[in-house]
Write an enzyme that holds these catalytic residues in place. Structure first.
Site, PDB file in Angstrom:
ATOM      1  CB  SER A  97      10.805 -11.989 -25.452  1.00  0.00           C
ATOM      2  OG  SER A  97      10.708 -10.756 -26.129  1.00  0.00           O
TER       3      SER A  97
ATOM      4  CG  PHE B  69      25.024 -12.315 -30.691  1.00  0.00           C
ATOM      5  CD1 PHE B  69      25.845 -13.122 -29.911  1.00  0.00           C
ATOM      6  CD2 PHE B  69      23.769 -11.979 -30.213  1.00  0.00           C
ATOM      7  CE1 PHE B  69      25.413 -13.582 -28.673  1.00  0.00           C
ATOM      8  CE2 PHE B  69      23.332 -12.441 -28.977  1.00  0.00           C
ATOM      9  CZ  PHE B  69      24.156 -13.249 -28.206  1.00  0.00           C
TER      10      PHE B  69
ATOM     11  N   GLY C 222       4.052  18.732 -42.290  1.00  0.00           N
ATOM     12  CA  GLY C 222       3.966  17.843 -43.451  1.00  0.00           C
ATOM     13  C   GLY C 222       5.313  17.457 -44.017  1.00  0.00           C
TER      14      GLY C 222
ATOM     15  CD  GLU D 190      21.810  -6.092 -29.171  1.00  0.00           C
ATOM     16  OE1 GLU D 190      21.456  -7.189 -29.641  1.00  0.00           O
ATOM     17  OE2 GLU D 190      22.974  -5.813 -28.877  1.00  0.00           O
TER      18      GLU D 190
ATOM     19  CB  THR E  26      16.674 -13.884 -32.371  1.00  0.00           C
ATOM     20  OG1 THR E  26      17.024 -12.941 -31.367  1.00  0.00           O
ATOM     21  CG2 THR E  26      15.174 -13.866 -32.576  1.00  0.00           C
TER      22      THR E  26
END
Lengths: 262, 381
Positions: free
Chosen positions: B132, B123, B341, B364, B126
């Site tokens: 956003s 997909f 650690g 997403e 962006t």
């Protein structure tokens, strides 16, 4: 070829087991159950034989209501139908009583071949399939590592000690127990899982199978567990130190003194 | 209200859990180290039906409900979060929108191979300047005869290089206020389509991500998904499902990290007893267990709502995604903390889970975008 696969629901290999109050079995509430791992190989072998030709795979299980889950797993993985011996009269039996009930159910199917796991992971008795073969009047072979169809029946390579195999020919119908490693069991596909709920699952009782309830389940059993216990924890071992020669001498001494082997 | 999975859902969960433990687990650390994509494992997942989970059987899919889909992704992510995002993206933002908005020819040609697991997809929404701010699209699609010519750059494309079908969002009418955006089905073999070099990511290193460059990319008119100018309807609807997938992935990552932490806390002794018996550790484990369960329930509720109404799940999906992704980062942090650690060592799975967790509150839709979706719904009217 019509193939029956006998399957058993057993406690999950990771389940934390506790002995019940009257010391006759484990506490079976609050633990997870699974399809007996040996039976997964038997089911896979049945599906492969069916897919190589044609026929039907019928999964049969004796066990309480919860055992329906393993039959659903068989149906989701590719078995065509299932028979669940869940009537109270069938429960709590020893291998002989269980084989009686299974034999009655299997007779209704009239199979060409009966496949079972080599043994069940819970009691590891490995007796039911052999008793079943006797009751059905069929020849049997145990611990199969290879099953091939022949003109007259099946050829089975049985696993013996030390990587040796024995090859036997059996006429059909026959009962064969399957060893792990004979194949690589498939996963149920999502479509298989969705299709499973539309497949037949019969739940005949003793009357449906024409058997006397006193011959099956706890009533028909000759074998009883009367004192089940968790084995005591082993004492810490002894670590021998010194040169290789000193260790070898000390080891032989201990084997002589403690085991009588040498 | 019944909080239990039904028989089929439980059987599916068990199957996927076994698959994850036996097929995905053995080389999960190696794939992370080498950044290698699990080709054979994803193909196997496809054979089992995990690439067409929410597509009906008539199109080669498995016809699952969204709850089952979420449960399956949780089990995958518990073991291999990279595989989970690969499957989530192909299922929810590629196969699903083609099923919802595609025509018969498009479904036959692209959905069937996707849903039956022969190929995977991705997909492309962006862009460098449109994260956003997703409607700020610069990629242009200009119709020339029987083709659209696409120009632009898409970034952070999951399943780049390995995917065979991509939904690409582009502007068809720059004059239109919000409606000038359209969706296309694009394949990498179309002229003018290319992948950039693979991104070097902090986590999910066994998933493949890169930019996609569209340089006079020729897309047949027949590959327009929905109508021209359908706007953000298609991507936003797909993202609702995508967010349920990422919420499920987050629950899975948290569960995987948590299980490692519990195991370690039982084995590791300090001050003469297992650290799990020190309240400082035991209480952290209690908090993790509670938060994971809360996120699981939010995710399954969103999935259940999507089964009832495929268009009305925005706020629930956003809540699930927001809470689950932030929870997953908290749990992964604590799982490392419990390991001391050793949690900082690449020899321990929690180190990987910690890196894999980080992206969940970014992709997403960032947590901030989820809060916009949620607050708009809450404050509406």
């Amino acid at each position: 070829m019509k193939i029956v696969v006998c399957v058993k629901q057993v406690p999950d290999s990771d389940a934390a087991l506790a002995v019940n109050a009257d010391r006759t079995w484990i506490v079976d509430s609050g633990i997870n159950f699974e399809l007996n791992p040996y039976d997964r190989y038997a089911l896979e072998e049945a599906l492969r034989i069916k897919e190589a030709g044609e026929g039907e795979v019928v999964a049969v299980s004796l066990g309480p209501a919860r055992a329906a889950q393993v039959l659903k797993t068989c149906l989701a993985t590719g078995a065509d139908r299932a028979i669940h011996l869940k009537d109270e009269a069938f429960q709590g039996g020893d291998p002989w009583a269980n084989a009686q009930a299974l034999a009655a159910a299997i007779r209704t199917v009239e199979p060409d071949l009966v496949l079972c796991g080599f043994q069940a992971n819970d009691d590891t008795l490995a007796q039911t399939p052999v008793l079943l073969a006797e009751m059905l009047g069929m020849p049997h072979a145990t611990g199969a590592m290879k099953i091939e169809k022949t003109d007259t029946g099946v050829r089975v390579a049985r696993e013996l000690e030390a990587d040796r195999r024995e090859v036997v020919d059996l006429p059909l119908p026959a009962v064969i127990t399957v060893q792990t490693g004979i194949n690589e069991p498939r996963y149920a596909s999502i479509k298989g899982i969705m299709a499973a709920k539309r497949k037949e699952m019969k739940t005949p009782g003793p009357a449906d199978l024409g058997i006397d309830p006193s011959q099956v389940g706890a009533a028909g059993s000759r074998l009883r567990f009367f004192d089940l216990a968790v084995p005591p924890k082993k004492e810490g071992g002894e670590v021998l130190t010194g040169s290789t020669e000193e260790i070898a001498v000390a080891l032989v001494k201990r084997i002589r003194e403690n085991t009588g082997v040498l | 209200m019944d909080f239990r999975l039904n028989d089929e859902q439980e059987m599916l969960r068990q199957m996927v859990a076994d698959f994850a433990d036996q097929v995905l687990a053995p080389e999960v650390m190696k794939r992370d180290r080498e950044g290698s994509f699990p080709h054979a494992e994803i193909a196997h997942a496809g054979e089992l039906g995990l690439l067409g989970m929410i597509v009906p059987e008539e199109w080669g899919g498995s016809g699952l409900d969204t709850v089952s889909y979420a449960v399956a992704l949780m089990e995958i992510a518990r073991v291999c979060p990279s595989s989970a995002v690969t499957l989530s993206v192909s299922n929810s933002v590629c196969a699903y929108p083609i099923w919802r908005f595609g025509n018969k020819e498009q479904k036959e040609r692209y959905l069937r191979p996707l849903a039956s697991g022969k190929i995977i997809g991705g997909f492309c929404l962006t862009e460098p300047q449109a994260g956003s701010d997703a409607t700020n699209q610069k990629t242009r699609a200009v119709r020339q005869g029987d083709h659209y010519v696409l120009n632009g750059t898409k970034v952070w494309v999951t399943n780049a290089h390995v995917g065979k079908v991509f939904i690409v969002i582009a502007v068809t009418d720059p004059q239109a206020a919000r409606g000038g955006i359209s969706a296309f089905i694009v394949t990498p073999d179309m002229p003018g389509f290319s992948f950039s070099i693979k991104e070097e990511k902090m986590g999910l290193r066994a998933s493949c991500t890169s930019s996609v460059v569209l340089d006079d990319c020729q897309v047949p008119v027949a590959n327009l998904l929905g109508k021209e100018g359908d706007g953000m309807r298609i991507p936003l609807n797909a993202l609702d499902g995508g967010r349920i997938g990422i919420a499920a992935q987050s629950v899975g990552i948290a569960t995987g990290a948590y299980e490692e932490a519990v195991k370690y806390a039982r084995e590791r002794t300090a001050f003469g007893k297992p650290i799990a018996q020190h309240q400082a550790i035991a209480f952290q484990i209690a908090d993790c267990a509670t938060e994971i369960d809360a996120a699981r329930l939010l995710t399954l509720r969103a999935a259940s709502r999507r089964d009832e109404d495929h268009d009305g799940v925005g706020p629930e999906a956003a809540m699930a995604k927001l809470y689950a992704s932030e929870m997953c980062n908290r749990v992964a942090y604590k799982a490392v903390q419990i390991h001391g650690g050793y949690g900082y060592s690449r020899d321990y799975p929690v180190e990987r889970f910690y890196r894999d967790a980080r992206v969940t509150s970014l992709y997403e839709g960032t947590s901030e975008v989820q809060r916009i979706v949620i607050s708009r719904a809450v404050l509406a009217g």
